[in-house]
Design an enzyme around this catalytic site. Structure first.
Site, PDB file in Angstrom:
ATOM      1  CB  SER A   1      -0.908   0.026   1.230  1.00  0.00           C
ATOM      2  OG  SER A   1      -1.634  -1.168   1.324  1.00  0.00           O
TER       3      SER A   1
HETATM    4  N1  SAM Z   1      -0.671  -4.405   4.059  1.00  0.00           N
HETATM    5  C1  SAM Z   1       0.073  -4.786   2.879  1.00  0.00           C
HETATM    6  C2  SAM Z   1       1.359  -4.066   2.756  1.00  0.00           C
HETATM    7  O1  SAM Z   1       1.490  -2.932   3.140  1.00  0.00           O
HETATM    8  O2  SAM Z   1       2.266  -4.682   2.196  1.00  0.00           O
HETATM    9  C3  SAM Z   1      -0.678  -4.522   1.623  1.00  0.00           C
HETATM   10  C4  SAM Z   1      -1.700  -5.505   1.421  1.00  0.00           C
HETATM   11  S1  SAM Z   1      -2.334  -5.666  -0.172  1.00  0.00           S
HETATM   12  C5  SAM Z   1      -3.017  -4.105  -0.510  1.00  0.00           C
HETATM   13  C6  SAM Z   1      -3.711  -6.698   0.210  1.00  0.00           C
HETATM   14  C7  SAM Z   1      -3.369  -8.123   0.514  1.00  0.00           C
HETATM   15  O3  SAM Z   1      -4.541  -8.764   0.979  1.00  0.00           O
HETATM   16  C8  SAM Z   1      -2.886  -8.951  -0.651  1.00  0.00           C
HETATM   17  O4  SAM Z   1      -1.632  -9.450  -0.392  1.00  0.00           O
HETATM   18  C9  SAM Z   1      -3.932 -10.058  -0.782  1.00  0.00           C
HETATM   19  O5  SAM Z   1      -3.370 -11.288  -1.185  1.00  0.00           O
HETATM   20  C10 SAM Z   1      -4.469 -10.124   0.620  1.00  0.00           C
HETATM   21  N2  SAM Z   1      -5.781 -10.712   0.808  1.00  0.00           N
HETATM   22  C11 SAM Z   1      -6.890 -10.561   0.054  1.00  0.00           C
HETATM   23  N3  SAM Z   1      -7.899 -11.256   0.594  1.00  0.00           N
HETATM   24  C12 SAM Z   1      -7.429 -11.854   1.712  1.00  0.00           C
HETATM   25  C13 SAM Z   1      -7.987 -12.688   2.699  1.00  0.00           C
HETATM   26  N4  SAM Z   1      -9.275 -13.077   2.666  1.00  0.00           N
HETATM   27  N5  SAM Z   1      -7.204 -13.104   3.697  1.00  0.00           N
HETATM   28  C14 SAM Z   1      -5.915 -12.740   3.751  1.00  0.00           C
HETATM   29  N6  SAM Z   1      -5.321 -11.959   2.842  1.00  0.00           N
HETATM   30  C15 SAM Z   1      -6.075 -11.514   1.844  1.00  0.00           C
END
Ligand code: SAM
Length: 651
Positions: A52
């Site tokens: 993000s």
């Molecule tokens: N917080 C992270 C960072 O700063 O690096 C960014 C996260 S990214 C915007 C969103 C993440 O959510 C992705 O890696 C995706 O694979 C994960 N994701 C989506 N649905 C999910 C779920 N149900 N459970 C766990 N992870 C999930």
């Protein structure tokens, strides 16, 4: 980064700012992106996910109101960066990631950086982590269709969930849900955001992930390879053989040439090359640009050596000056002039015209100037009618509001009356000088359209865009009619005007149409539209409207974009036939919608995904596509030239 992008934008929590200063963001990025680590932008990471934007991480963490003794659950570990930021502030962090590769990698990074209070789990975060519940805070870093019930259940009294929620990826709100001691919840809307989808039992179905990618039958590298095989490489803009392109264009009456930015040299030079070929080999005699009519009229006067006098005035001097005051356009104008000098028949000389409607007051002046010469009495009447617009000269946008607040669009009737009177006297006036009369009526049409434009602009929505493109299209039609049945026009405008809007988000989701669409609907196959694209390089653009021109770096294209596919084709520049592709599979494979980038006169690389990408289906949008992998900014003319009259500027 913390000072400029986080603090300056309103994050003030001292613990959050300190955590942002402490966590080394570069340690959470693939090596090749390390140099962008302190840009305020989301970046691609493995598995098609993103890390993000720092500001968003800070704002979300602040919204969570974390305390030093809190236990927090994060959903969507991704790179692990946000979990580390939380780890600096609270007592324990539990973070869940659904992709094994990402979860393992984040765990390794967090261990190396010694975040012993951050625990990573690979699984579906929408089910929470019951073993460690209840949590004081739950931060969801992916956007779901609703707030998963289970998460509310796993929240401690007075606990907070911060989560993006919305029906699709382009329409999410960041919500804060607070659990009251009695178990009820209170929801606050913190604003619009755009996150990757939350996939799982309490989120979107698996198929929603990267919707632009999973509908594609072949893997990306195979499509890139297909492009490589089907394209015609361009080794030199001046030398490339355009026979195959002209063949595809066939008998088209209108060829629309796009651009993916308003400030890329290669786009101008390639469009000039195609234009000169169309003039010489296909008899095109109109060049119509996304620029103002009166300014282009001065160039037209110069290149066609027209006899009537035009007003000596500064030309293309309003923002964004670099769009038409540049060396590349100068060369085209010089060519047009010398080409026209060899043509005896004035009807076959190539004209240069503006389609846009931003020159209300210049056009109004031009109408009065004309009438003063040919019919002073009519000039006096027109002057009185136009007077109604005069208070708004400094800021025509205010006119919309004024017209509204008085309950009636006051200037509409008088400006239309000027136009109607002019047209009524068509026979008297036009006999003397057809070109000059046409110029005056075009300006009167423009004043009428601009009056309406500023009025509807006040309401927002698609109306003002549609009105502007309708005006451009109407002007084009009038030009074609004026130059006779053999007239053929080349249109120079941004991709967003010349590609068929129905094949993009602007048409499908926002109800906007454009010249490209109107031409296809009106001329069918006799309209041929060519899009242009780039992967990276420099571009001339401003940061804000009316701001100074800057040479900005174009970010490498997004991994889920058409641009990235073209980049991966590994050919530095090429022409790709889309209406009649060298291999049918090209059309089929490219037809699944993907992201496409549009840079206008404003470029904001720091919010590129939100500000400059939209969904499109390329082969429906364009009949051919021109690619330059690395491009450079257009060669804008020096500021001192900015006040000179246009032919002098270009000489
Ligand atoms: N917080 C992270 C960072 O700063 O690096 C960014 C996260 S990214 C915007 C969103 C993440 O959510 C992705 O890696 C995706 O694979 C994960 N994701 C989506 N649905 C999910 C779920 N149900 N459970 C766990 N992870 C999930």
């Amino acid at each position: 980064m913390v000072e400029r992008h986080v603090e300056a934008r309103g994050v003030h929590d001292a613990a959050v700012l300190e955590a942002m200063r402490t966590v080394p963001r570069e340690a959470f990025l693939p090596d090749h992106f390390a140099e962008f680590a302190y840009e305020d932008t989301p970046l691609p990471i493995e598995e098609g996910q993103t890390i993000s934007q720092p500001y968003i991480v800070a704002a979300m963490v602040e919204a969570l109101k974390p305390g030093p003794h809190d236990r927090v659950l994060e959903i969507g570990t991704g790179s692990g960066y946000a979990a580390a930021v939380l780890g600096e502030i609270v007592e324990e962090v539990y973070t869940i990631e659904r992709h094994r590769v990402l979860a393992d990698q984040a765990e390794r990074r967090l261990r190396e950086l010694d975040y012993r209070n951050v625990h990573v789990l690979c699984g579906d975060g929408t089910l929470g982590w019951p073993e460690h519940a209840p949590f004081d805070g739950i931060l969801v870093s992916a956007g779901g269709p609703e707030v998963p019930r289970v998460l509310i259940e796993q929240l401690a009294p007075r606990g907070r969930i911060v989560i993006p929620v919305g029906p699709d990826l382009r329409d999410q709100r960041l919500l804060r849900i607070t659990k009251q001691p009695d178990g009820n919840t209170n929801t606050e809307d913190l604003g619009g955001v755009r996150f990757v989808p939350l996939i799982g039992a309490g989120g979107f179905a698996e198929a929603a992930e990267a919707p632009t990618v999973e509908r594609i039958s072949r893997p990306e590298p195979a499509i890139a390879h297909l492009i490589r095989e089907a394209c015609q490489p361009i080794s030199d803009i001046g030398e490339v053989e355009l026979g195959p392109l002209l063949e595809q264009i066939g008998d088209a009456r209108v060829v629309l040439l796009g651009e993916a930015t308003h400030g890329t040299s290669e786009f101008y030079r390639m469009r000039a090359r195609i234009t000169t070929e169309l003039v010489m080999r296909r008899g095109f005699n109109i060049v119509a640009i996304e620029g103002d009519w009166p300014d282009a009229a001065q160039v037209d006067h110069h290149v066609r050596a027209l006899e009537f006098r035009v007003r000596e005035d500064s030309t293309f001097a309003r923002f964004p000056t670099w769009m038409w005051r540049n060396r590349e356009i100068g060369e085209l104008i010089t060519w047009l002039k010398s080409h026209n000098e060899l043509i005896k028949d004035p009807q076959r000389r190539v004209g240069f015209h503006g389609l846009d409607l931003y020159s209300l007051y210049k056009s109004l002046d031009a109408v009065l100037h004309y009438l003063n010469d040919v019919d002073p009495k009519a000039a006096q009447i027109a002057k009185e009618r136009y007077a109604c617009l005069s208070p708004w000269e400094q800021n025509p946008a205010l006119y919309g509001r004024a017209a509204l607040s008085r309950g009636y669009a006051e200037c509409e009737r008088p400006v239309v009356a000027v136009l109607a009177d002019l047209l009524k006297r068509r026979l008297d006036y036009a006999r003397a000088d057809g070109d000059r009369f046409f110029d005056a009526t075009s300006n009167a049409h423009l004043v009428a359209a601009a009056e309406e434009y500023y009025r509807v602009m006040y309401y927002g929505g698609p109306h003002s865009w549609n009105l502007r493109d309708q005006h451009m299209f109407d002007t084009l039609e009038r030009l074609l009619a004026f130059r006779g049945p053999d007239a053929k026009a080349v249109v120079w405008a941004h991709n967003s005007h010349v590609g068929d809007a129905r094949a993009t988000e602007m048409g499908a989701a926002r109800g906007e149409h454009n010249i490209g669409q109107l031409c296809r609907q009106s001329f069918g196959d006799a309209a041929f539209s060519i899009g242009f694209g780039t992967h990276t390089g420099t571009v001339a653009a401003a940061t804000d409207w009316d701001g100074p021109m800057q040479i900005k770096k174009v970010r490498p294209s997004h991994p889920s974009s058409y641009e990235r596919l073209c980049h991966d084709a590994g050919v530095p520049a090429f022409l790709l036939a889309l209406r009649y592709p060298a291999r049918d599979a090209v059309r089929e494979e490219l037809a699944s919608p993907r992201l496409e980038r549009a840079i206008g006169v404003i470029y904001r690389p720091e919010t590129e995904l939100q500000s400059h990408y939209f969904q499109a289906a390329l082969p429906w949008q364009f009949d051919a596509y021109v690619w330059f992998d690395e491009t450079r900014a257009v060669d804008a003319l020096e500021p001192e030239a900015a006040h000179a009259e246009i032919p002098h500027v270009y000489r």
